[in-house]
Design an enzyme around this catalytic site. Structure first.
Site, PDB file in Angstrom:
ATOM      1  N   CYS A  22       0.847  -1.186   0.000  1.00 47.52           N
ATOM      2  CA  CYS A  22       0.000   0.000   0.000  1.00 47.52           C
ATOM      3  C   CYS A  22       0.890   1.246   0.000  1.00 47.52           C
ATOM      4  O   CYS A  22       2.115   1.161   0.135  1.00 47.52           O
ATOM      5  CB  CYS A  22      -0.927   0.023   1.214  1.00 47.52           C
ATOM      6  N   CYS A  25       3.179   1.710   2.935  1.00 50.61           N
ATOM      7  CA  CYS A  25       4.456   0.976   2.862  1.00 50.61           C
ATOM      8  C   CYS A  25       5.509   1.843   2.183  1.00 50.61           C
ATOM      9  O   CYS A  25       6.660   1.925   2.630  1.00 50.61           O
ATOM     10  CB  CYS A  25       4.289  -0.323   2.077  1.00 50.61           C
ATOM     11  N   CYS A  90      47.070 -14.605  -5.384  1.00 50.71           N
ATOM     12  CA  CYS A  90      47.295 -14.458  -3.942  1.00 50.71           C
ATOM     13  C   CYS A  90      46.203 -13.610  -3.315  1.00 50.71           C
ATOM     14  O   CYS A  90      45.308 -13.116  -4.011  1.00 50.71           O
ATOM     15  CB  CYS A  90      48.662 -13.852  -3.656  1.00 50.71           C
ATOM     16  N   CYS A  93      45.507 -10.210  -4.773  1.00 48.86           N
ATOM     17  CA  CYS A  93      44.686 -10.230  -5.986  1.00 48.86           C
ATOM     18  C   CYS A  93      43.201 -10.242  -5.612  1.00 48.86           C
ATOM     19  O   CYS A  93      42.384  -9.557  -6.229  1.00 48.86           O
ATOM     20  CB  CYS A  93      44.993 -11.467  -6.831  1.00 48.86           C
ATOM     21  N   ASP A 497      11.790 -26.992  17.868  1.00 39.69           N
ATOM     22  CA  ASP A 497      10.336 -26.962  17.787  1.00 39.69           C
ATOM     23  C   ASP A 497       9.840 -28.412  17.888  1.00 39.69           C
ATOM     24  O   ASP A 497      10.472 -29.312  17.338  1.00 39.69           O
ATOM     25  CB  ASP A 497       9.901 -26.348  16.458  1.00 39.69           C
ATOM     26  N   ASP A 696      10.523 -26.172  11.142  1.00 45.69           N
ATOM     27  CA  ASP A 696      10.142 -26.615   9.801  1.00 45.69           C
ATOM     28  C   ASP A 696       8.952 -25.872   9.220  1.00 45.69           C
ATOM     29  O   ASP A 696       8.599 -26.086   8.071  1.00 45.69           O
ATOM     30  CB  ASP A 696       9.824 -28.116   9.800  1.00 45.69           C
ATOM     31  N   ASP A 700       7.858 -20.776  12.064  1.00 47.08           N
ATOM     32  CA  ASP A 700       9.212 -20.854  12.637  1.00 47.08           C
ATOM     33  C   ASP A 700      10.159 -19.851  11.985  1.00 47.08           C
ATOM     34  O   ASP A 700      11.246 -19.596  12.508  1.00 47.08           O
ATOM     35  CB  ASP A 700       9.800 -22.260  12.443  1.00 47.08           C
TER      36      ASP A 700
END
Length: 828
Positions: A22, A25, A90, A93, A497, A696, A700
């Site tokens: 919106c 935002c 190296c 670089c 969990d 999962d 979470d």
């Protein structure tokens, strides 16, 4: 397309913002951007979803701007490419290439990996690959095409190894002839012959070092190529002067020694080191090569009723594909006909084949063991599980661990300091050294330049990260970055969990208790009607139980989910509530003496759902979830590592404690609403603990993001996996132990590498500078050390080159020992 325009002092950027819903935002983002120090003007357009920003790059970076937008809860549309970089030798670089990439307007972040010879670049829309290539080329290096697969990079690496091998062989043959001539009796023209033989070794075989040194000089910097070029050139041109002007040396009382053998042998030994290092470095990315090699080249599709074999690139979403026994599944999909047993070990790390039937998902690159089946392609190309895993591992291998920052800082000053030490060494020995002073001053000058090894510091961390993340992928553990790998070894508290993580996440109805005026079947039928279509695990279990009993499920109206508590709906004209005790009490329902029955079930560790019908509790439904296999053994292994295990769940305290007692959890956080999980993680962090969160589900994701290390179960949602630092592809809890053990082993290897890299340079540069002269110069060098230190304690530059080559090979070989890492075994 965005535009990136550069003004005299400030830069302008158009950035695509994601997540705005919106105008408010847009105002929030605009206010946040305007508040950043260094942002001179910010304007956000909700319609176009773009932010126009004018900023001072000396005060604020695009990385900071992107971070601010992320913190506001929105996102920035960026592209991320993994690109091969040529000519890096190296740590200096690496720093120069990174700085070149970051100097391109629109680049948000850049990470350059010496071990893999790749750069990972993130930039906003509007930045062109041509701009990146131009900047890198101006810095003296070559940036290749985007890495979609590893094929081009692997071929390029093989060409590089072959080139190094061929040049080394040529250099060895010529240098062998030079060494033989040096020991041969003197003859007319011998000095000129040595000069002729040494010239191609330095300026054709060793041209890469001179080209690199010239590029560094053009950019007013220095790297390892500078050290090699200056050191070998000093010996070569001194010898050339002695050949052309021998009379001058005689007149000045100088010895006209020739060091063509020294300059040629240094180039030859360093090339040998580069060749062995490149070959060993190739082995660090073996896991990625294996993953890429798993992808089948063709697929047998069924189109218009006919079977056709097509290339994997031509497979489209929706294609019906036939897979016979022994064949690999070409892409991801869903079985539509037939059944089989599939070996998914190459993706999940689990050796036991998985039974698959109609409507089950199959993963591309896995092996069909028994029956034939037809499946519908759902993910192809870059969207397949294999492609995503490969991309994730590649990004992790290209990332840097925080511990590497110290090595990067030291490497940025290393070469200039070494050149300063070499010049100081030359001056000291020229004026106060033993006769012939010029000879010893020159040899010590060359030895200091050649023995210094910034390569060792540049390879110490990335080689170990490449092998470590690769081994993780082989075991079904995807580690997102070097930073995540490093943080994991510090984990002190692990938050698990319960549902779907510690348990199988497939609860079953165990008890149905109805009040006297209701039957058990009616209680179950109404509960199933409310939950019909639900994606919640408990709801699915209730619906499954009702379907098994062939109960008629009625449509539910006015459905409303109460997060962390339950659901409400209207069924058959009745107002129903199905949820936990807290929801029932909040709605003021009469319990009808059901609380005592619920207490009895809670004591058994059951999850209890109350069914309310028109303000009265009609019955309760108890469900139980079984623990995942080896859950208890995994927790015991974590305890042996000294890690505190905490279980977090929305269940009531009694149910949670019953599960905790069974599995051996240290602490229980019960009745935690989904939106409060992140708050619990933060509380633990405020106590000074390094917290890992394992989950999962979508709910979470905030907790996974808040934790120091987020570990997602791969069988869970894409949101959780995207948020996590580590993903367990198989969903097996053993992966937690594997990830932490691998992290500890990798960090131990990195610390060993860094110690030896610093110890090597700290100990041998002074030796090359001639400090041992003060120990042996007057008493004489012991016979056993004379080959190395000569008569006065000065290191032979040829041996300095051998030591420098050996240092890098030793570190890469130490990292390769990680390939022997084996995940912990648990009883089945």
């Amino acid at each position: 397309m965005s535009e990136i325009l550069k003004s005299r002092k400030s830069e302008k950027a158009h950035i695509y913002i994601t997540g705005m819903t919106c105008a408010n935002c847009a105002a929030t983002v605009e206010k946040g951007l305007a508040g950043i120090h260094g942002v001179e003007q910010a304007s956000v357009n909700f319609a176009s979803e773009k932010a126009f920003i004018e900023y001072d790059p000396a005060k604020v970076s695009l990385t900071k701007i992107k971070h601010t937008i992320d913190q506001l809860g929105y996102g920035v549309a960026t592209k991320k490419y993994i690109l091969p970089v040529g000519e890096m030798t190296c740590a200096s670089c690496v720093a120069r290439v990174k700085q070149a990439l970051l100097s391109v307007p629109g680049v948000v972040s850049a990470s350059v990996n010496l071990a893999s010879q790749k750069a990972t670049v993130e930039f906003i829309e509007g930045t062109e690959l041509a701009d990146l290539r131009r900047a890198v080329k101006e810095a003296g290096y070559e940036l290749g095409l985007e890495v979609g697969t590893l094929g081009d990079v692997t071929i390029a690496a093989q060409v590089e190894i072959r080139t190094l091998r061929n040049r080394f062989i040529l250099a060895a043959i010529i240098t062998g002839a030079i060494m033989a001539l040096m020991w041969a009796p003197s003859f007319t023209g011998k000095p000129y012959l040595l000069w002729v033989l040494a010239t191609p070794v330095l300026f054709w075989v060793g041209w890469r070092f001179y080209r690199g040194a010239w590029s560094a000089l053009r950019h007013r910097t220095a790297d390892m190529n500078t050290l090699i070029a200056v050191g070998t050139s000093a010996a070569y041109f001194y010898s050339m002067a002695a050949v052309l002007f021998p009379g001058y040396f005689t007149a000045e009382g100088l010895e006209s020694h020739l060091y063509f053998d020294t300059s040629a042998m240094i180039i030859t030994l360093i090339l040998l080191g580069r060749f062995l290092e490149a070959r060993a470095r190739g082995k660090t990315s073996e896991a990625i090569k294996k993953l890429v090699g798993l992808q089948p080249k063709t697929a047998l599709v069924i189109r218009d009723g006919e079977e056709r074999e097509i290339t994997i690139e031509d497979v489209q979403i929706g294609d019906l594909i036939l897979v016979r026994p022994g064949e690999r599944v070409p892409v991801d999909g869903i079985i539509r006909r037939g059944f089989s047993s599939i070996d998914e070990s190459m993706i999940t790390g689990e050796s036991i084949p998985v039974e698959k039937k109609v409507d089950d998902e199959v993963i591309g690159a896995t092996i069909n063991k028994t029956g034939s089946f037809e499946f519908e392609a759902t993910k192809v190309g870059k969207d397949t599980t294999l492609a995503q895993i490969t991309r994730l591992v590649e990004e992790a291998q290209g990332s840097k661990a925080p511990i590497q920052h110290l090595a990067d800082v030291i490497a940025s000053y290393f070469v200039p300091v070494v050149i300063g030490i070499a010049i100081t060494t030359f001056i000291i020995w020229y004026f106060v050294g033993p006769a012939p002073t010029l000879t010893f001053a020159l040899l010590n000058f060359v030895a200091v330049l050649i023995i210094a090894c910034p390569c060792a510091m540049g390879l110490a961390t990335p080689t170990a990260i490449m092998v470590g993340t690769g081994k993780g992928a082989e075991s079904g553990v995807l580690i997102r970055s070097g930073e995540a790998l490093e943080r994991s070894h510090k984990i002190g508290t692990l938050l698990l969990d319960k549902t779907g993580t510690l348990t199988r996440g497939e609860p079953q109805v165990t008890d149905i208790i109805a009040v006297s005026s209701w039957s058990q079947e009616e209680v179950l039928r109404l509960a199933a009607s409310v939950e019909h279509g639900s994606e919640h695990l408990l709801g699915e279990a209730i619906v499954k139980s009702a379907s098994a009993k062939k109960l008629e499920i009625s449509p539910a109206l006015d459905f409303n989910a109460v997060p962390g508590s339950g659901v409400e709906a209207s069924v058959d004209g009745k107002k129903l509530i199905l949820g936990n005790l807290r929801l029932v009490k909040e709605r003021g329902l009469s319990l009808n003496s059901m609380e005592e029955e619920a207490n009895r079930l809670w004591q058994k560790g059951r999850t209890v759902m109350f069914l309310g019908v028109d303000n009265q509790v009609a019955g309760i439904i108890a469900l139980a979830d079984t623990l995942k296999p080896q859950a208890k053994e995994v927790l015991e292994a974590l305890h042996r590592m000294g890690i505190e295990v905490v279980m977090i769940t929305g269940d009531n305290q009694r149910t949670a404690e019953a599960i905790a007692r069974e599995v051996g959890v240290d602490r229980v956080l019960a009745e935690v609403l989904p939106e409060h999980k992140a708050r619990e993680v933060k509380k633990l962090q405020e106590d000074g603990k390094v917290v890992a969160m394992v989950g999962d589900g979508i709910n979470d994701a905030p907790a996974l993001a808040q934790a120091n290390i987020g570990i997602a179960i791969g069988t869970g949602t894409d949101v959780a996996i995207e948020t996590a630092d580590i993903t367990l592809v198989s969903g097996d809890l053993k992966g937690i132990v594997t990830a932490i053990a691998l992290s500890k082993r990798t960090m131990r290897t990195i610390k060993q590498n860094l110690f030896w890299a610093f110890a090597y340079n700290s100990a041998l540069i002074p030796v090359a500078a001639g400090v041992l002269y003060f120990a042996f110069g007057h008493t004489g060098v012991p016979a056993g050390l004379r080959f190395i230190l000569g008569d006065y304690g000065f290191l032979n530059p040829i041996l300095a080159a051998a030591a420098m080559a050996a240092s890098s090979i030793t570190l890469v070989s130490n990292s390769l020992r990680l390939r022997r890492f084996k995940p912990a075994k648990f009883a089945d």
